[in-house]
Write an enzyme that holds these catalytic residues in place. Structure first.
Site, PDB file in Angstrom:
ATOM      1  N   ARG A  16      22.552 102.740  34.837  1.00  0.00           N
ATOM      2  CA  ARG A  16      22.874 103.090  33.451  1.00  0.00           C
ATOM      3  C   ARG A  16      23.663 101.984  32.751  1.00  0.00           C
ATOM      4  O   ARG A  16      23.507 101.786  31.543  1.00  0.00           O
ATOM      5  CB  ARG A  16      23.641 104.403  33.412  1.00  0.00           C
ATOM      6  CG  ARG A  16      22.708 105.557  33.725  1.00  0.00           C
ATOM      7  CD  ARG A  16      23.451 106.863  33.803  1.00  0.00           C
ATOM      8  NE  ARG A  16      22.511 107.961  33.830  1.00  0.00           N
ATOM      9  CZ  ARG A  16      22.781 109.157  34.343  1.00  0.00           C
ATOM     10  NH1 ARG A  16      23.959 109.405  34.851  1.00  0.00           N
ATOM     11  NH2 ARG A  16      21.875 110.111  34.319  1.00  0.00           N
ATOM     12  N   LYS A  52       7.793 124.763  40.443  1.00  0.00           N
ATOM     13  CA  LYS A  52       7.534 126.063  39.816  1.00  0.00           C
ATOM     14  C   LYS A  52       6.855 125.988  38.464  1.00  0.00           C
ATOM     15  O   LYS A  52       7.187 125.140  37.634  1.00  0.00           O
ATOM     16  CB  LYS A  52       8.854 126.801  39.621  1.00  0.00           C
ATOM     17  CG  LYS A  52       9.459 127.272  40.910  1.00  0.00           C
ATOM     18  CD  LYS A  52      10.748 127.996  40.618  1.00  0.00           C
ATOM     19  CE  LYS A  52      11.346 128.583  41.886  1.00  0.00           C
ATOM     20  NZ  LYS A  52      12.702 129.050  41.654  1.00  0.00           N
ATOM     21  N   GLY A  58      13.237 115.705  34.010  1.00  0.00           N
ATOM     22  CA  GLY A  58      13.738 116.337  35.230  1.00  0.00           C
ATOM     23  C   GLY A  58      14.031 115.289  36.289  1.00  0.00           C
ATOM     24  O   GLY A  58      14.531 114.203  35.992  1.00  0.00           O
TER      25      GLY A  58
HETATM   26  P1  AMP Z   1      10.718 119.991  40.102  1.00  0.00           P
HETATM   27  O1  AMP Z   1      12.208 119.830  40.127  1.00  0.00           O
HETATM   28  O2  AMP Z   1      10.237 121.261  39.519  1.00  0.00           O
HETATM   29  O3  AMP Z   1      10.018 118.761  39.544  1.00  0.00           O
HETATM   30  O4  AMP Z   1      10.266 120.115  41.608  1.00  0.00           O
HETATM   31  C1  AMP Z   1      10.486 119.124  42.562  1.00  0.00           C
HETATM   32  C2  AMP Z   1      10.484 119.757  43.904  1.00  0.00           C
HETATM   33  O5  AMP Z   1       9.263 120.419  44.131  1.00  0.00           O
HETATM   34  C3  AMP Z   1      10.640 118.762  45.006  1.00  0.00           C
HETATM   35  O6  AMP Z   1      11.900 118.926  45.568  1.00  0.00           O
HETATM   36  C4  AMP Z   1       9.528 119.122  45.980  1.00  0.00           C
HETATM   37  O7  AMP Z   1       9.980 119.204  47.288  1.00  0.00           O
HETATM   38  C5  AMP Z   1       9.073 120.483  45.519  1.00  0.00           C
HETATM   39  N1  AMP Z   1       7.673 120.754  45.883  1.00  0.00           N
HETATM   40  C6  AMP Z   1       6.606 120.018  45.586  1.00  0.00           C
HETATM   41  N2  AMP Z   1       5.496 120.548  46.154  1.00  0.00           N
HETATM   42  C7  AMP Z   1       5.868 121.650  46.823  1.00  0.00           C
HETATM   43  C8  AMP Z   1       5.186 122.616  47.624  1.00  0.00           C
HETATM   44  N3  AMP Z   1       3.877 122.542  47.834  1.00  0.00           N
HETATM   45  N4  AMP Z   1       5.901 123.603  48.168  1.00  0.00           N
HETATM   46  C9  AMP Z   1       7.230 123.667  47.945  1.00  0.00           C
HETATM   47  N5  AMP Z   1       7.937 122.804  47.200  1.00  0.00           N
HETATM   48  C10 AMP Z   1       7.263 121.794  46.649  1.00  0.00           C
END
Ligand code: AMP
Length: 395
Positions: A35, A197, A353
């Site tokens: 940063r 999610k 994110g």
């Molecule tokens: P986000 O913060 O929503 O971008 O999600 C990122 C997280 O999603 C990471 O920590 C990954 O480990 C998790 N992730 C990705 N694919 C999967 C999966 N098939 N099952 C469970 N977690 C997942």
């Protein structure tokens, strides 16, 4: 765009909102100075003009004055990066700050103490913003990481500089990158949306349906879509209460002429563990007790084809559980494909994110066109929200 290039800073005090919210270890040493580095072009240009940068930032989430969140911990490093003397003011407003600002000479930088030592900062207090405003002649916002907050130093303060406010280079780069994806990117435009999610990505998916030509859905979101379409997802992560939403997204995409790509096959594991047993299975035929943790080989070929056929690419979220080495292949392969597309002339933006963590872990930052520095701010931009920090300069 209204940037620092529109001003001559010679003899002027530039009050710059930077994002020096850097991670520190127990000895108060900076463990990642990205940063600070990212703010260097703006600060150096103002110094080169003969101007006097006055830097204001927050650090951490202090409750009142807390020594461990003092910005004096970064003073020496800022001096090294900028190649200039840095004077530290132990308060960001009041006599201490005002006297330091008055005494500042060209070639010197003034670093103000943590803005969040005053609760008025996050409250967006106008009187506090006015006290800050007294310190400088021109207001520069270069803190993209806090541009989604209407705080005193990020947005409210701008009204005290009706004719003397502008973006720093970092903010300008972020805004150009967002516009390339949302407004004027060369087609086809593809959004790769991974992560865990559907519920946390729904606003961005909705926005992308109005913006892009292709949406690639990966990661944990996959299984909500697959189950909604009648597939068997075994023990994969799945949001049953979002299945209707998933079907609605698919319907909307069809109506809007947006192609949606969902994994064809996956690496299924018999537990959520790096050392789990694995098998490659069709995405809609995952055996009971098994869970999809990464994209499969057929999927990666298809996704790479879509990515390589794109001229503009947004990447938000991993294709699998990349924190486990044995399930990081899909995310790496996707990064490689985006890197190849970029080398052939596509514009690629990674951000929103926590996506940046995966990109840094695998060293993709030099293979993509732009890695955003602001997780929350980029996410909100991609969701189509107007950021207070940007609006305040444009008004
Ligand atoms: P986000 O913060 O929503 O971008 O999600 C990122 C997280 O999603 C990471 O920590 C990954 O480990 C998790 N992730 C990705 N694919 C999967 C999966 N098939 N099952 C469970 N977690 C997942």
């Amino acid at each position: 765009m209204n940037t620092i290039d529109n001003f001559n800073f010679s003899g002027k005090k530039a009050l710059i909102r930077v994002d020096f919210n850097v991670p520190l270890n127990e000895s108060f040493e900076i463990t990642d100075d990205t940063r600070i580095q990212e703010s260097a072009p703006t600060i150096k240009k103002i110094l080169a003009d003969g101007g006097m940068p006055i830097l204001m930032s927050h650090l951490g989430r202090p409750k009142g004055v807390e020594e461990k969140y003092s910005l004096k911990h970064v003073q020496a490093h800022v001096a090294k990066v900028m190649g200039a003397e840095v004077i530290f003011a132990s308060d960001c407003v009041g006599d201490v700050a005002e006297n330091a600002a008055v005494g500042l000479k060209p070639g010197q930088i003034l670093l103000l103490e943590n803005l969040r030592f005053h609760k008025e900062e996050e409250a967006g207090d106008e009187a506090f913003a006015q006290k800050l405003a007294k310190l400088g002649d021109i207001y520069v916002n270069d803190a993209f990481g806090t541009a989604h907050r209407a705080h005193a130093s990020t947005a409210i303060i701008a009204k005290f500089f009706p004719k003397a406010k502008c973006f720093g280079y970092l903010m300008a780069k972020e805004i150009v990158a967002i516009d390339k994806v949302l407004k004027n990117g060369e087609k086809p435009v593809t959004a790769v949306l991974g992560g865990s999610k559907v519920s946390s990505k729904i606003t961005i998916i909705n926005k992308m349906l109005d913006t892009v030509n292709n949406i690639i859905i990966g990661g944990g979101m996959t299984y909500t879509f697959v189950k909604a379409k009648g597939g068997k997802v075994g023990a994969s992560i799945c949001e049953d209460d979002k299945m209707e939403l998933a079907l609605d997204i698919l319907k909307q995409a069809e109506a809007k002429g947006v192609n949606i790509y969902i994994p064809l096959d996956v690496i299924a594991a018999d537990s959520f563990n790096n050392d789990a047993h694995t098998q490659v299975v069709e995405v809609d035929a995952i055996p009971d007790g098994w869970q999809g943790l990464d994209a499969g080989p057929k999927t990666l070929v298809k996704f790479a084809e879509v990515v390589k056929g794109s001229k503009t690419i947004l990447w938000n979220g991993p294709l699998g559980v990349f924190e486990f080495d044995n399930f990081s292949n899909g995310t790496k392969a996707l990064g490689d494909a985006i890197g190849e597309a970029t080398a052939s002339g596509a514009f690629s933006l990674v951000g929103g994110g926590d996506s940046v963590a995966a990109v840094k872990q695998f060293g993709f930052q030099n293979k993509v066109s732009y890695v955003s520095t602001g997780g929350g701010a980029m996410l909100e931009s991609l969701e189509g929200k107007e950021l207070p920090g940007i609006k305040a300069i444009l008004e």
